[in-house]
Each structure stands twice: as structure tokens, then as C-alpha cells.
Design an enzyme around this catalytic site. Structure first.
Site, PDB file in Angstrom:
ATOM      1  N   CYS A 218       0.861  -1.178   0.000  1.00 33.55           N
ATOM      2  CA  CYS A 218       0.000   0.000   0.000  1.00 33.55           C
ATOM      3  C   CYS A 218       0.907   1.241   0.000  1.00 33.55           C
ATOM      4  O   CYS A 218       2.026   1.190  -0.515  1.00 33.55           O
ATOM      5  CB  CYS A 218      -0.975  -0.013   1.174  1.00 33.55           C
ATOM      6  SG  CYS A 218      -0.197   0.147   2.796  1.00 33.55           S
ATOM      7  N   HIS A 219       0.443   2.330   0.589  1.00 34.73           N
ATOM      8  CA  HIS A 219       1.241   3.562   0.573  1.00 34.73           C
ATOM      9  C   HIS A 219       2.364   3.519   1.609  1.00 34.73           C
ATOM     10  O   HIS A 219       3.529   3.746   1.304  1.00 34.73           O
ATOM     11  CB  HIS A 219       0.335   4.771   0.830  1.00 34.73           C
ATOM     12  CG  HIS A 219       1.006   6.093   0.599  1.00 34.73           C
ATOM     13  ND1 HIS A 219       0.454   7.287   1.007  1.00 34.73           N
ATOM     14  CD2 HIS A 219       2.194   6.417   0.011  1.00 34.73           C
ATOM     15  CE1 HIS A 219       1.255   8.287   0.659  1.00 34.73           C
ATOM     16  NE2 HIS A 219       2.316   7.787   0.070  1.00 34.73           N
TER      17      HIS A 219
END
Length: 260
Positions: A218-219
């Protein structure tokens, strides 16, 4: 001028609360007896139950003072009725929507009384136990060797990404939203946006191979950690969370990847 609100950072660094089927993911909150994945307890590089077993469990929950109902349900089970059918009708746990199915669980995910009962129960035998939530009738349907959940560092992933055989041997999942992926992405990652979980979650074992090494990104590494934990409950044998997410990958491994 106030800074703009970054939803991805909010999701990665603060509280987010999603119901993945019967499993509630949140910051240490216990809901019913469903397995709880605590962010603060999930940063270890490997699973830590220590006993090497995972159990496939279904259950039914009723209130502590419903002793007459408890006896009635035990009689129904003795007469051959199925626990999952009874869970749909009588259980007060959100898992009733899936017939009381909690998925694959391991030690450290459940309240102590439920855990002790489950890990000492014979396969397929319905037993009762009492927790602070009420009375449970639980059934262990199967057991298996505990699956692996590990962090993978950006530099290590970067090396693997340059191996031509890596995309064939593994499956790569990006759980960010499409607008985030448009800003920065890595080749070979399939996008499964977390906000669209309802559309892909129920079919995940048909979309992906549970036997393959699975890498989740993810981020900043928080959303992916939650999904990685959930994938374990769905039968995925080896799951790797990209530590620090694509941001750390860009900073530490490949500066050509934009940061946002």
C-alpha cells in the site's frame, strides 16, 4: 492556509475500521469473539503463536443469561442440526451472516477463554465455552500448519523485482485506491482497492492462488498489513507485507518512483 487532507495518510497512520466478512480489523478493539488483528501487535516479521497450528472455526454466540436457549441449542445439535444453520437463526455475533464462520485462526487472535476451548476441542465436536461476551457453541472444522506472514524490506523486494522469474512465481497485490496508483506504481502488481473490498474479497481464492507467495503493498505499509493478515485467514500459505509501502520503496530502493 490549512494543509490539504490526505486520505491515504489518514488510512495508513490512523484508525480505520473495516468488516472483512466476519473479521473486524481495528486498533485493538474486541468485537464479539471474532479474531482481532491489532496494528500495534502486528509488526513482528513472522507469526508468533508458537504452537504451529491454525484452526478453521465456526461458532454461535448468545447472551450470558439465555441459559434456556443454550440448553435448547445443545439439544438441537445433539439431534443432528447443523451449527451453521443455528448460528444464522440465533447467534448475536456478526459472523451469523456467514453461518458463524470465523475462518482460519491462530493463538493470540481470540479472547483467552475462547482460544483455550478452541485449541483443546476435538475436530467437528461442538463444545460450549463462556467469555465476557456470553455463551459460545463452537466447532473446529479443520486444522493445518500455521501459515507464514513476514515483512519484506524495500531493497529486498527491489532485487526480486529484477528477477525475470519473480512475477511467475509470486503474486503481487496493491491495495491502494486507483487515484493513488495513478501517482506511483510498480510493474506486475494487481490492484485490489481496499475500498472496493466488497467486490473482490468474497472471491479472493478464485482470483488468486493460495499456494503462491503473495506480496501485499500500500502507501505506507499499514493497509497492506491488515489485508495480509486477512489473507492468512483465507488460507494463503505465505504472505509478505511490503514494509513501509511504496513510499519506502521509492525512498530506499528506487528513486525513479514518485512519492506523494
Amino acid at each position: 492556509m490549512q494543509p490539504s487532507f490526505d486520505v491515504s495518510n489518514f488510512l495508513d497512520h490512523w484508525f480505520f475500521h473495516l468488516m472483512f466478512g466476519t473479521i473486524t480489523l481495528c486498533l485493538g478493539e474486541v468485537i464479539c469473539c471474532a479474531p482481532v488483528i491489532s496494528i500495534s501487535a502486528s509488526f513482528s516479521s513472522q507469526s508468533s503463536s508458537g504452537n504451529g497450528r491454525e484452526l478453521l472455526v465456526q461458532h454461535l454466540l448468545i447472551k450470558e443469561n439465555d441459559l434456556n436457549l443454550l440448553l435448547e441449542l445443545q439439544q438441537k445439535i445433539s439431534a443432528g442440526e447443523d451449527l451453521s444453520d443455528l448460528a444464522v437463526e440465533y447467534s448475536i455475533c456478526p459472523s451469523k451472516e456467514q453461518g458463524g464462520m470465523l475462518g482460519w485462526v491462530r493463538k493470540g487472535q481470540m479472547v483467552p477463554e475462547f482460544e483455550e476451548a478452541a485449541f483443546s476441542a476435538p475436530i467437528n465436536k461442538v463444545i460450549k465455552c463462556k467469555t465476557k461476551f456470553g455463551w459460545h457453541l463452537l466447532q473446529v472444522l479443520s486444522e493445518r500448519e500455521e501459515s507464514v506472514l513476514q515483512d519484506i524490506q524495500p531493497n529486498e523486494l527491489h532485487v526480486k523485482m529484477h528477477d525475470p522469474s519473480f512475477p511467475e512465481e509470486a503474486q503481487l497485490i496493491d491495495v491502494r485506491e486507483p487515484d493513488e496508483v495513478a501517482k506511483a506504481s510498480l510493474p506486475g502488481f494487481q490492484v485490489f482497492p481496499l475500498r472496493q473490498f466488497g467486490s473482490w474479497g468474497p472471491e479472493i481464492t478464485t482470483k488468486l492462488d493460495t499456494e503462491k507467495d503473495t506480496y501485499v503493498m500500500c502507501h505506507h505499509g499499514m493497509r497492506s498489513l491488515q489485508v495480509a493478515n486477512w489473507l492468512q485467514t483465507q488460507g494463503f500459505k505465505r504472505v509478505f507485507n511490503v514494509s513501509g509501502g511504496i513510499h519506502e520503496y521509492a525512498v530506499k530502493a528506487d528513486p525513479s518512483i514518485p512519492t506523494y
